[in-house]
Design an enzyme around this catalytic site. Structure first.
Site: not given
Ligand SMILES: NC(=O)c1ccc[n+]([C@@H]2O[C@H](COP(=O)([O-])OP(=O)(O)OC[C@H]3O[C@@H](n4cnc5c(N)ncnc54)[C@H](OP(=O)(O)O)[C@@H]3O)[C@@H](O)[C@H]2O)c1
Length: 269
Positions: A139, A152
């Protein structure tokens, strides 16, 4: 998982929603079979991915635990992994002193320990095979002290650095490592981090997870070291390299402090 010599196998963690689901869609469209994992039900994702002609297996487990990661890897039944998308991760809002340490530990174990354990297990197999691609979701938050998301942002600083170091270590082995560094993206992330009352969560122009996933997927296929998804995020990272850390921490406070959604300041994440 039935072997299918034609379709290479891609493993995607965090595929139940957001960026991970979009990465799985791209992998299916590019001719991969899929092993997907998350800690919530995956039936919906499985159905949508199968429509694209992929063989899909799904594992529901907590990737903050080595058992959870081992359960995922056991589901390959020894089939070689062509591409790993180590994407599962989550945030945690509120002040550090107000956070439950179990939740703090779960962020660290998901974003760091579970992620690098998965990468080590899969990376060893890929190195032996002399081929493979790894995309790790870091990120741009890793470039900034994250007031009111301190653990985080620290976890992503680890991942952004780790991915680059591992990439260098694997030079010449046939295994590529790419780090995807998204900015604010429209997913379940902020709800899960209990940050919906913050300015960053209420930001109107969040990135589209499909576009973020595409940037990551393409960078991985081009064997690039990393990609910052979106020009504005590139600018912000460039700025964070020259701005004093206390200023960056103060700017993060303004967008992530609980209840900050009322003020109309320009976010910086
Ligand atoms: N959204 C942003 O602004 C942003 C910015 C920079 C980086 N990111 C990164 O992008 C990645 C994906 O996140 P997203 O934004 O797409 O959010 P999201 O929609 O909440 O997706 C997160 C995914 O990771 C799974 N997950 C989280 N913790 C877990 C665990 N302990 N065990 C198994 N599965 C787990 C969630 O499963 P469940 O939902 O099924 O629990 C979901 O499938 C993450 O690494 C996040 O840090 C996000």
């Amino acid at each position: 998982m039935q072997p299918n010599d034609i379709r290479p196998l891609a493993v995607v963690t965090g595929a139940s929603s957001g960026i991970g689901f979009q990465l799985a869609l791209l992998a299916a469209r590019r001719g991969h079979d899929l092993l997907i994992g998350a800690d919530e039900p995956l039936e919906q994702a499985e159905t949508e991915l199968r429509v694209l002609g992929a063989n899909v297996a799904a594992v529901r487990a907590d990737f903050a635990t080595r058992d959870g990661v081992d359960t995922l890897l056991a589901a390959t039944e020894g089939r070689p992994i062509a591409a790993l998308f180590a994407n599962a991760g989550h945030g945690l809002g509120h002040g550090f002193l107000d956070q439950d340490f179990h939740d703090v530990q779960h962020v660290i174990n998901t974003n760091i320990t579970g992620t690098i354990y998965l990468v080590q297990c899969v990376g060893r197999g890929m190195r032996e095979a002399g081929q493979g691609r790894i995309l790790i979701t870091g990120s741009i938050a890793g470039f900034q002290p994250g007031s009111f998301q301190a653990v985080y942002n620290g976890s992503k600083a680890f991942i952004d650095s780790f991915a680059m170091a591992l990439r260098n270590e694997l030079k010449g082995t046939g295994v590529s490592v790419t780090c995807l560094m998204p900015g604010v993206t429209d997913t379940h992330f902020f709800a899960r981090a209990d940050m919906l009352d913050t300015r960053v969560a209420q930001q109107s122009d969040k990135a589209d997870p499909a576009e973020v996933a595409r940037a990551g997927f393409e960078a991985m296929m081009r064997d690039e070291s990393g990609v910052i998804a979106g020009w504005r995020n590139k600018m912000q990272v460039a700025l964070s390299r020259v701005m004093p850390a206390p200023r960056l921490a103060e700017q993060h406070r303004r967008i992530a402090e609980p209840g900050s959604a009322e003020q109309q300041a320009r976010p910086f994440v």
